[in-house]
Write a protein that holds these residues in place. Structure first.
Motif, short mmCIF file in Angstrom:
data_model
loop_
_atom_site.label_atom_id
_atom_site.label_comp_id
_atom_site.label_asym_id
_atom_site.label_seq_id
_atom_site.Cartn_x
_atom_site.Cartn_y
_atom_site.Cartn_z
N HIS A 1 -17.88 -36.22 57.65
CA HIS A 1 -19.26 -36.72 57.66
C HIS A 1 -19.34 -38.22 57.46
N VAL A 2 -18.43 -38.77 56.67
CA VAL A 2 -18.39 -40.23 56.53
C VAL A 2 -18.05 -40.86 57.88
N GLU A 3 -17.07 -40.28 58.55
CA GLU A 3 -16.64 -40.81 59.85
C GLU A 3 -17.66 -40.52 60.95
N LEU B 1 -20.52 -42.61 65.24
CA LEU B 1 -21.76 -42.48 66.02
C LEU B 1 -22.43 -43.85 66.16
N ASN B 2 -22.59 -44.54 65.04
CA ASN B 2 -23.21 -45.87 65.12
C ASN B 2 -22.32 -46.85 65.86
N GLY B 3 -21.01 -46.63 65.79
CA GLY B 3 -20.09 -47.47 66.57
C GLY B 3 -20.37 -47.35 68.06
N VAL B 4 -20.74 -46.16 68.49
CA VAL B 4 -21.12 -45.94 69.90
C VAL B 4 -22.48 -46.57 70.19
N ILE B 5 -23.47 -46.19 69.40
CA ILE B 5 -24.86 -46.61 69.68
C ILE B 5 -25.01 -48.13 69.61
N LEU B 6 -24.50 -48.74 68.55
CA LEU B 6 -24.68 -50.19 68.38
C LEU B 6 -23.96 -50.98 69.46
N HIS B 7 -22.76 -50.50 69.87
CA HIS B 7 -22.05 -51.21 70.94
C HIS B 7 -22.78 -51.07 72.27
N ALA C 1 -14.60 -41.44 71.90
CA ALA C 1 -13.63 -40.34 71.75
C ALA C 1 -13.70 -39.77 70.34
N ASN C 2 -13.81 -40.65 69.35
CA ASN C 2 -13.82 -40.21 67.95
C ASN C 2 -15.04 -39.35 67.64
N ILE C 3 -16.22 -39.75 68.09
CA ILE C 3 -17.42 -38.97 67.73
C ILE C 3 -17.39 -37.60 68.40
#
Ligand SMILES: [Fe+2]
Length: 255
Positions: free
Chosen positions: A113-115, A120-126, A87-89
């Motif tokens: 941009h920091v977020e 994004l990586n929070g999505v991909i890595l999970h 949701a955040n990304i």
């Protein structure tokens, strides 16, 4: 030394797993891109359309008897966190689209941009983490096994490295194909977007944030690491490695 090490992972392995075929297909796509002969504003018609929005994947296959030693309560809490990153990304990328880069509010522009990379990586890595859990082969086989043996001696030593990094990092331990060297490296991330290596393709991802194991294991990270290892889906790891190898590695990658 390097030539000898590479002997065990030779061209026959690539042919066996269809990697060269896939690489040829990739080359064809690049060629089509270079010609620019199309009717869609310079983008070849044979390219798959881009994904416009992130949609949360479902990992219900891990619930019930899907995993050994990791409870549904632990998993459901973790799924909820992952869905928040999705949701955040989407929210961040929608906001970035409407900001004038020539006249932004500096603080909010920087903050977004920091977020952006964090979420994004929070999505991909999970997705990579949940994806390499449960079912499939219980041990590395074929080309994956040969490359692990070449780079780490044996699967046990490889896993000891993965767990060792998992003990000392705050966020992630991951094994990834390094496109500069062609070796499988093991890397540690303190946050989703902190210490992320460039030009590597993750093939095995281990979440070591407390939220990944606190419900079931309390502060016993060591026990969680052993449980994670016993639930690795090696078929998925092998598939990722074969996909990664469709792009040739080597010194040319930083040309
Ligand atoms: Fe997590």
């Amino acid at each position: 030394m390097e030539n000898n090490e590479n002997k065990s992972v030779d061209r026959r392995d690539f042919l066996k797993f269809g990697v060269l075929t896939a690489a040829t297909a990739l080359g064809s796509t690049n060629k089509a891109f270079a010609t620019g002969k199309d009717s869609s504003g310079g983008v070849p018609n044979n390219l798959k359309p881009p994904v416009q929005k992130y949609l949360a994947k479902k990992y219900d296959n891990l619930l019930g008897d899907g995993l050994s030693g990791i409870s549904d309560n632990q998993l459901k809490a973790h799924f909820g966190l992952y869905e928040k990153y999705v949701a955040n990304i989407n929210d961040i990328e929608a906001k970035l689209k409407i900001i004038d880069p020539n006249n932004p509010d500096t603080l909010s522009y920087r903050g977004l941009h920091v977020e952006q990379s964090f979420n994004l990586n929070g999505v991909i890595l999970h997705e990579l983490y949940f994806g390499n859990l449960g079912g499939g082969s219980k041990e590395p086989k074929g080309l994956l096994k040969k490359m692990i043996e070449r780079d780490y001696g044996n699967p046990l030593n490889f896993l000891n490295h993965l767990k060792g990094v998992g003990k000392v990092m705050r966020g992630w331990s991951m094994a990834a194909l390094n496109y500069r060297t062609g070796r499988i490296g093991i890397y540690g991330l303190d946050q989703h977007n902190q210490l992320v290596p460039s030009l590597v393709f993750p093939i095995l991802v281990l979440d070591v944030y407390e939220h990944a194991y606190m419900v079931d294991f309390g502060t016993d990270r060591k026990k969680y690491l052993e449980t994670f290892v016993s639930n690795i889906n090696w078929k998925v790891v092998q598939d990722r490695l074969e996909l990664a190898l469709t792009m040739p590695y080597g010194e040319h990658i930083t040309a």
